[in-house]
Scaffold this motif. Sequence first.
Motif, PDB file in Angstrom:
ATOM      1  N   THR A  72       0.898  -1.152  -0.014  1.00  0.00           N
ATOM      2  CA  THR A  72      -0.004   0.097  -0.008  1.00  0.00           C
ATOM      3  C   THR A  72       1.031   1.275   0.063  1.00  0.00           C
ATOM      4  N   HIS A  73       2.184   1.266   0.274  1.00  0.00           N
ATOM      5  CA  HIS A  73       3.306   2.303   0.118  1.00  0.00           C
ATOM      6  C   HIS A  73       4.280   2.032  -0.660  1.00  0.00           C
ATOM      7  N   PRO A  74       4.132   1.727  -1.725  1.00  0.00           N
ATOM      8  CA  PRO A  74       5.355   1.131  -2.571  1.00  0.00           C
ATOM      9  C   PRO A  74       6.401   2.277  -2.935  1.00  0.00           C
ATOM     10  N   ASN A  75       6.069   3.410  -2.926  1.00  0.00           N
ATOM     11  CA  ASN A  75       7.143   4.397  -2.991  1.00  0.00           C
ATOM     12  C   ASN A  75       7.718   5.046  -1.732  1.00  0.00           C
TER      13      ASN A  75
END
Length: 79
Positions: A72-75
């Motif tokens: 949900t927070h790939p970056n």
Amino acid sequence: MIEELEAQRLFIVKLSPTKFKILRLLAQGFSDKEISQKLQMSTRTVQTHVNFIIAILNAKNRIHAVAIYMQTHPNQKML
């Protein structure tokens, strides 16, 4: 799959700021003891927070909770 990620994002939003910090530190590979030292709380308190994180995210274990965070927070920068 997209709907599942959106649902997981909603669960992460429900985390308190402290639980979110703990989840980020878990994702960075810190142990409960290291997290307790960083956040100036007891190891048992960290373990309690981790158990709540797992329950809130409907994860199977802490590794699954971290996987949900990473999806949900790939970056997100980890270090």
